[in-house]
Write a protein that holds these residues in place. Structure first.
Motif, short mmCIF file in Angstrom:
data_model
loop_
_atom_site.label_atom_id
_atom_site.label_comp_id
_atom_site.label_asym_id
_atom_site.label_seq_id
_atom_site.Cartn_x
_atom_site.Cartn_y
_atom_site.Cartn_z
N GLN A 227 0.83 -1.20 0.00
CA GLN A 227 0.00 0.00 0.00
C GLN A 227 0.87 1.25 0.00
OE1 GLN A 227 -2.60 -0.53 3.31
NE2 GLN A 227 -4.11 -1.74 2.13
N ALA A 228 1.94 1.18 0.72
CA ALA A 228 2.84 2.33 0.76
C ALA A 228 3.43 2.57 -0.62
CB ALA A 228 3.95 2.08 1.78
N LYS B 12 1.97 1.96 -3.42
CA LYS B 12 0.95 2.56 -4.27
C LYS B 12 0.80 4.05 -3.98
CE LYS B 12 -2.06 -1.46 -4.99
NZ LYS B 12 -3.31 -2.09 -4.54
N THR B 13 0.77 4.36 -2.73
CA THR B 13 0.48 5.74 -2.35
C THR B 13 1.71 6.62 -2.41
OG1 THR B 13 0.93 5.27 -0.04
CG2 THR B 13 -1.33 4.97 -0.80
N GLY B 14 2.82 6.01 -2.61
CA GLY B 14 4.04 6.80 -2.66
C GLY B 14 4.63 7.08 -1.31
N ASP B 15 3.97 6.59 -0.32
CA ASP B 15 4.53 6.75 1.01
C ASP B 15 5.82 5.95 1.11
OD1 ASP B 15 2.47 8.30 1.71
OD2 ASP B 15 1.30 6.70 2.70
#
Length: 200
Positions: free
Chosen positions: A125-126, A128-131
């Motif tokens: 998820q990180a 994907k979100t760029g986090d």
DNA sequence: TAGGCCATCTGGTCCT
DNA sequence: AGGACCAGATGGCCTA
């Protein structure tokens, strides 16, 4: 068979099995509770066929056996301590049901797997979100358990999402289907109840 | 009462 | 030689 009962067995004479064995230091810091102590003493009184023995060689042999018994006892106590420590870091259950040894091991295995999955998904998820990705990786949580034991397998390397404890058929609590992963989106820590094999 | 879990004893094997 | 580790045997306790 049953050499235990053979006439050469002289373990008896020196088997008073007095409480000395309890107090014998034993690495166990956690000494048994009073009533537990009684219980252990009971259990410990375990004579096997008593033969008469006189020769010093036999006495020496017996002494060695007693020492070995003592070491073995301590060894098992250490093992149990480690098991208790493991129980201590696993999520506790409201009813305080104490996990059995096998349950503890299986639960720990599943729990580690679940934590790894949590991290893996968080990483995805990180991404994907760029986090920034998590620094932790499953490999930091656990050395890949060696496959084979108990017929279980653990494929941490492939990291295909269902490297789930594909795992023990004997562990009913382990997630086996993708839908079981739903818990991951829920409460990360206490959603693991279902991982306690044979309990819930 | 049967079955599960556990602690202990024991002898064998391997390692230091 | 002695210790660590292991697996089998045994018996006690507890619960369904």
């Amino acid at each position: 068979m049953d050499s235990v009962f053979s006439d050469t067995d002289t373990s008896c004479d020196l088997f008073p099995h007095t409480d000395d064995e309890d107090s014998r230091g034993s690495v166990r810091g956690a000494s048994p509770q009073p009533d537990q102590q009684q219980l252990q003493q009971k259990k410990r009184r375990r004579g096997r066929g008593c033969g008469r023995s006189d020769s010093t060689a036999q006495v020496v042999k017996k002494n060695r056996r007693l020492k070995a018994n003592d070491r073995e006892r301590n060894r098992m106590h250490n093992l149990n301590d480690a098991l208790d420590a493991l129980r201590g870091v696993l999520p506790a259950f409201p009813d305080e049901t104490k996990l059995t040894k096998i349950e503890t091991l299986r639960f720990a295995h599943n729990y580690i797997w679940a934590l790894s999955e949590t991290i893996r998904i968080a990483d995805l998820q990180a991404g994907k979100t760029g986090d920034p990705p998590l620094l932790l990786s499953p490999s930091l949580l656990v050395e890949a358990p060696s496959p084979g034991s108990d017929g279980c397998s653990w494929s941490s390397s492939g990291s295909s999402s269902s490297s789930s404890p594909a795992y023990c058929a004997s562990s009913p609590g382990s997630p086996s289907a993708p839908e079981d992963y739903s818990f991951l989106q829920q409460v990360p820590v206490f959603g693991f109840r279902s991982f306690a094999p044979g309990i819930y």
